[in-house]
Motif scaffolding. Sequence first.
Motif, mmCIF file in Angstrom:
data_model
loop_
_atom_site.group_PDB
_atom_site.id
_atom_site.type_symbol
_atom_site.label_atom_id
_atom_site.label_comp_id
_atom_site.label_asym_id
_atom_site.label_seq_id
_atom_site.Cartn_x
_atom_site.Cartn_y
_atom_site.Cartn_z
ATOM 1 N N SER A 158 0.832 -1.213 0.000
ATOM 2 C CA SER A 158 0.000 0.000 0.000
ATOM 3 C C SER A 158 0.863 1.257 0.000
ATOM 4 N N ALA A 159 1.929 1.258 0.809
ATOM 5 C CA ALA A 159 2.826 2.419 0.867
ATOM 6 C C ALA A 159 3.511 2.649 -0.474
ATOM 7 N N ALA A 160 3.977 1.569 -1.111
ATOM 8 C CA ALA A 160 4.660 1.696 -2.398
ATOM 9 C C ALA A 160 3.706 2.206 -3.479
ATOM 10 N N ILE A 161 2.493 1.675 -3.505
ATOM 11 C CA ILE A 161 1.510 2.113 -4.503
ATOM 12 C C ILE A 161 1.223 3.602 -4.354
ATOM 13 N N ALA A 162 1.009 4.058 -3.119
ATOM 14 C CA ALA A 162 0.712 5.473 -2.879
ATOM 15 C C ALA A 162 1.876 6.358 -3.325
ATOM 16 N N TYR A 163 3.101 5.946 -3.014
ATOM 17 C CA TYR A 163 4.281 6.748 -3.352
ATOM 18 C C TYR A 163 4.491 6.816 -4.864
ATOM 19 N N ILE A 164 4.416 5.662 -5.533
ATOM 20 C CA ILE A 164 4.653 5.622 -6.984
ATOM 21 C C ILE A 164 3.541 6.344 -7.739
ATOM 22 N N LEU A 165 2.291 6.201 -7.280
ATOM 23 C CA LEU A 165 1.180 6.914 -7.914
ATOM 24 C C LEU A 165 1.366 8.423 -7.812
ATOM 25 N N ARG A 166 1.848 8.879 -6.678
ATOM 26 C CA ARG A 166 2.071 10.324 -6.480
ATOM 27 C C ARG A 166 3.089 10.857 -7.493
ATOM 28 N N TYR A 167 4.188 10.128 -7.663
ATOM 29 C CA TYR A 167 5.192 10.549 -8.643
ATOM 30 C C TYR A 167 4.644 10.428 -10.062
ATOM 31 N N ALA A 168 3.926 9.336 -10.348
ATOM 32 C CA ALA A 168 3.385 9.106 -11.682
ATOM 33 C C ALA A 168 2.415 10.217 -12.084
ATOM 34 N N LYS A 169 1.590 10.658 -11.163
ATOM 35 C CA LYS A 169 0.622 11.729 -11.451
ATOM 36 C C LYS A 169 1.354 13.023 -11.792
ATOM 37 N N LYS A 170 2.432 13.282 -11.054
ATOM 38 C CA LYS A 170 3.225 14.496 -11.309
ATOM 39 C C LYS A 170 3.812 14.467 -12.719
ATOM 40 N N VAL A 171 4.319 13.312 -13.135
ATOM 41 C CA VAL A 171 4.913 13.183 -14.465
ATOM 42 C C VAL A 171 3.851 13.271 -15.552
ATOM 43 N N LYS A 172 2.702 12.633 -15.328
ATOM 44 C CA LYS A 172 1.640 12.655 -16.340
ATOM 45 C C LYS A 172 1.089 14.065 -16.535
ATOM 46 N N ASP A 173 1.003 14.827 -15.453
ATOM 47 C CA ASP A 173 0.510 16.199 -15.549
ATOM 48 C C ASP A 173 1.502 17.107 -16.273
ATOM 49 N N ASP A 174 2.795 16.858 -16.063
ATOM 50 C CA ASP A 174 3.832 17.687 -16.688
ATOM 51 C C ASP A 174 5.097 16.843 -16.812
ATOM 52 N N ASP A 175 5.342 16.288 -18.010
ATOM 53 C CA ASP A 175 6.467 15.357 -18.135
ATOM 54 C C ASP A 175 7.827 16.030 -17.975
#
Length: 377
Positions: free
Chosen positions: A120-137
């Motif tokens: 759960s911790a890993a999913i939350a952390y990676i999703l947070r970074y992934a969202k940042k990249v998807k919004d602005d690569d």
Amino acid sequence: MFMVLRHTGIIEIVVDKLARKFSGRSFLLIPILITVFATVATLIGTPELSLVYIPVIMPLMIALGYDSIVAAAIALCGTVIGFAAGVLNPINTGLAQKVSGLPVFSGLGFRLIIFIVVVSAAIAYILRYAKKVKDDDTRSLVYEDDQEKRKMYRDQGEVEEKHMTTRQKYAAITTLIFFGILVYGVIGRGWFMIEMSGLFIFMGIVVGLIAGLNTKEISEGFNQGFRDVLVGAIIVGIARAVAVVMEDGHIMDTIVYSLGSAVNELPPVLGAGGMYFIQLIINFFIPSGSGQALVTMPIMAPLSDLIGVTRQTAVLAFQLGDGFAHILYPTSGYFMAALTIAGVPYQKWLRFFLPLFVIFALISIVSLVIAQMIQWS
């Protein structure tokens, strides 16, 4: 082998179809893939399978608007979480418990809770970074490194949907059959690197011929793949040399004994945490779960009796101290090879992973304190 598959066009077509299917809900893929990879690793104990996963998911992650770090993190974090938690992992949990005189795979319930928390911790952390990249690569840590991949998988400007030819369909079906054989071999027949490599070579040739490639094109695909992983292969050898010198020179025995003696002075609750940090240090020199278990547990198990730490807790300290560091230390050969395949520089991976590693470490210490307080045995 994956370079041969790319030459057949199968990977590009599959990526195109998956990208269209998940274009509006791509975030679902990340937790699903992490959970699947972690579950496989916690059952069979093969974090090295990240070397197989990365080439498969890399084109898809880039096409969906993410970067190489997201793809590498899904594979590396997913597999190392499963390996470290070791719910039914024969390589670290089973061996360490056997050396420590505990029933093999005892204490499964507590390890399962740790597995769920860490996933759960890993999913939350990676999703947070992934969202940042998807919004602005441009906020990607590997924005410059990924330029060629973005051109290949995302910025082609092609809107027409791709379709497979009849030969490509047969080749794709054959690929799935080979992966079924791979899973059966790893789980049911105890296959490891040599057997997997042999299967991949055979798979590349057969699938390439079915898809319509000639022998020259298949050979060129293999050569290109070899070039891509050559640096990683050299790093694997150098990393392994450190462990060989430490083990064959009997330097490791002295280090383990000295660190174990230091833990002897601590109260039981702190002693469990001390064992974790000892295993964390030793993992730098012995980046092998089974190797570290055979070197440290004959000392740590009886030492735990002397300082009042349960042997089950001592095994957990070994698992958590050994596990997560596999994707932190440059002496971990498969990890450095995986970064090479992903095209992620080590220093940029550290910038991404260090905060998550601190989270893993905090979860590990809390878990050990709880295990000792409840006298987990």
